[in-house]
Design a protein around this motif. Structure first.
Motif, mmCIF file in Angstrom:
data_model
loop_
_atom_site.group_PDB
_atom_site.id
_atom_site.type_symbol
_atom_site.label_atom_id
_atom_site.label_comp_id
_atom_site.label_asym_id
_atom_site.label_seq_id
_atom_site.Cartn_x
_atom_site.Cartn_y
_atom_site.Cartn_z
ATOM 1 N N ALA A 141 41.109 56.170 41.677
ATOM 2 C CA ALA A 141 41.457 55.240 42.752
ATOM 3 C C ALA A 141 42.784 55.614 43.404
ATOM 4 C CB ALA A 141 41.533 53.816 42.200
ATOM 5 N N GLU A 142 43.721 56.120 42.592
ATOM 6 C CA GLU A 142 45.016 56.549 43.123
ATOM 7 C C GLU A 142 44.868 57.822 43.952
ATOM 8 O OE1 GLU A 142 49.056 58.643 41.377
ATOM 9 O OE2 GLU A 142 48.051 57.136 40.131
ATOM 10 N N LEU A 143 44.024 58.724 43.477
ATOM 11 C CA LEU A 143 43.849 60.015 44.139
ATOM 12 C C LEU A 143 43.071 59.896 45.442
ATOM 13 C CD1 LEU A 143 44.322 63.065 43.816
ATOM 14 C CD2 LEU A 143 42.193 63.185 42.508
ATOM 15 N N GLN A 144 42.112 58.976 45.483
ATOM 16 C CA GLN A 144 41.184 58.853 46.602
ATOM 17 C C GLN A 144 41.885 58.708 47.953
ATOM 18 O OE1 GLN A 144 37.518 58.583 45.954
ATOM 19 N NE2 GLN A 144 37.606 59.280 48.069
ATOM 20 N N GLN A 145 43.012 57.995 47.988
ATOM 21 C CA GLN A 145 43.691 57.738 49.262
ATOM 22 C C GLN A 145 44.270 59.002 49.900
ATOM 23 O OE1 GLN A 145 47.432 55.468 48.724
ATOM 24 N NE2 GLN A 145 47.167 55.802 46.515
ATOM 25 N N TYR A 146 44.442 60.060 49.111
ATOM 26 C CA TYR A 146 45.033 61.292 49.634
ATOM 27 C C TYR A 146 43.987 62.372 49.920
ATOM 28 C CZ TYR A 146 49.147 59.091 47.557
ATOM 29 O OH TYR A 146 50.138 58.207 47.217
ATOM 30 N N LEU A 147 42.756 62.142 49.479
ATOM 31 C CA LEU A 147 41.725 63.170 49.566
ATOM 32 C C LEU A 147 41.048 63.217 50.932
ATOM 33 C CD1 LEU A 147 39.849 62.745 46.166
ATOM 34 C CD2 LEU A 147 41.273 64.686 46.833
ATOM 35 N N TYR A 148 40.652 64.403 51.347
ATOM 36 C CA TYR A 148 39.730 64.543 52.473
ATOM 37 C C TYR A 148 38.470 65.206 51.939
ATOM 38 C CZ TYR A 148 42.359 68.970 52.491
ATOM 39 O OH TYR A 148 43.011 70.120 52.114
ATOM 40 N N GLN A 149 37.330 64.803 52.480
ATOM 41 C CA GLN A 149 36.036 65.317 52.057
ATOM 42 C C GLN A 149 35.260 65.762 53.294
ATOM 43 O OE1 GLN A 149 33.974 62.511 49.450
ATOM 44 N NE2 GLN A 149 35.921 61.602 48.852
#
Length: 415
Positions: free
Chosen positions: A80-88
């Motif tokens: 959940a913490e990582l998701q905000q910085y990820l692009y897919q």
């Protein structure tokens, strides 16, 4: 089938976040093999640099969440913490992104060349780990080809776009070669380090580093093969320097007219180049009035950098058009792998071969040839024709050691 690009970079995450998901070189093989053990990930390449961590995956089904969870688990960071910085990015967008990255269009410094080498290294490590198959072999070779074309046919990587690089280029223009020059760096911060790296690449004969904090100066000196000194040594160091690049955080000038005038006399009026990259200034403005002294400030270089950056951005537009064309060519090849289309072409090809063999046999009958001889000839000819292409493909796969292809051919024979 889905091609996925997932990651963080300098645009989406701070250095603290990027450090959390960076892959150490000695853990990369384990990571690649662990990733492909997810089940639906058949191929993978991991690009991990100081400015980005990106996973490139070939998925058997378009389920991205397990890959996100794997990245979080591997680095022990909450998903959940990582998701905000990820692009897919998937399929066409993923392919276009990879090609843009390798061409330097997605870098912190537009057009920087180091990223291509880093992507090539990532691909090679994945090959050695056994996680590159037919799809990614084609994808990455296409990527390297377009990155080379971008370098060759555009100027997206030309001209300095940082003041440190511009300073070194300026020194090269004034001194035809820097290999015999002694350079004094005043300050050991980020700008000084960048300048030191560029100077080292130019093969500077001797590099002196004067810094307020001796430990930081020694760390930079060790990094680039220089000599560390204290700022209090400036009066002894300046006469030795052909080029002075200053970038401290001092609120007042630390290199005055008198100090430089004394240095010029000791140098017997050999020319000195002073480049002041500090704001506020490190070098008194009056130094520029001295004979045999060339003084440039950060404002002088900023105008050069701005013009160069604009030129790179214009060239990047041409590069993006080239990438779009190459990406479309790869995507067309991917579409050609569709099983329905492949089966249709396979049937059409072999029906055409059978029709040609039949017409040849009928012509033989009409001309009075023995029917039994014609049947034997038809069988042999058709058998040889149908076996020719698969035989060549199996032989080529054997020479390449392509176990994936050989396994597929073996499955066809068994069935």
């Amino acid at each position: 089938m889905t091609i996925l690009a997932l990651g963080v970079n300098h645009k989406t995450a701070s250095v603290e976040v990027r450090e959390k998901v960076a892959f150490a070189a000695d853990k990369l093989e384990l990571a690649l093999q662990s990733l492909t053990q997810l089940g639906h990930v058949s191929e993978s390449v991991i690009v991990s640099t100081c400015n980005r961590t990106e996973l490139y995956c070939h998925l058997e089904q378009a389920d991205l969440e397990p890959v996100v969870q794997w990245l979080a688990d591997f680095h022990q960071v909450p998903a959940a913490e990582l998701q905000q910085y990820l692009y897919q990015l998937a399929d066409t967008e993923a392919v276009d992104h990879l090609m843009a990255v390798a061409s330097g269009l997605d870098s912190l410094v537009l057009g920087e060349p180091q990223i291509l080498g880093q992507v090539k290294q990532a691909y090679q490590q994945a090959k050695e780990a056994g996680t590159v198959g037919t799809i990614f072999e084609r994808l990455f070779q296409s990527t390297f080809a377009i990155a080379k074309d971008v370098r060759t046919h555009t100027e997206v990587g030309q001209n300095a776009v940082s003041v440190a690089f511009a300073a070194v280029n300026l020194a090269k223009h004034i001194f035809s070669s820097l290999k015999d020059a002694t350079v004094l760096l005043v300050g050991a911060g980020e700008t000084a380090e960048l300048a030191a790296r560029h100077l080292s690449e130019q093969g500077v004969k001797r590099m002196l580093i004067a810094n307020r904090t001796r430990a930081r100066g020694e760390a930079l000196a060790q990094l680039v093969g220089g000599e560390a000194h204290s700022l209090s040594d400036l009066q002894y160091l300046l006469p030795q320097a052909d080029i002075v690049i200053s970038s401290t955080a001092s609120p007042l000038p630390i290199i005055g007219k008198g100090l430089v005038e004394s240095a010029v006399k000791k140098r017997r009026h050999q020319p000195m180049l002073l480049i002041d990259l500090a704001v506020p200034r490190d070098v008194e403005e009056q130094v520029g009035d001295l004979d045999d002294v060339f003084l440039y400030t950060v404002d002088d270089l900023q105008s050069i950098v701005s013009a160069n950056r604009k030129q790179r951005e214009n060239e990047a537009e041409a590069a993006r058009a080239m990438i779009a064309s190459q990406a479309e060519a790869f995507n067309a090849w991917m579409r050609s792998l569709n099983s329905v289309d492949l089966l249709k072409r396979y049937r059409e090809t072999h029906q055409q071969l059978a029709e040609q063999a039949l017409q040849r046999a009928l012509q033989g009958l009409n001309s009075g040839k023995d029917p039994q001889d014609l049947l034997i000839e038809l069988t042999n000819r058709l058998s040889n024709t149908l076996m020719h292409t698969p035989t060549r493909a199996i032989q080529e796969a054997g020479r390449r050691g392509d176990l994936t292809a050989l396994a597929a051919y073996q499955k066809l024979i068994k069935e």
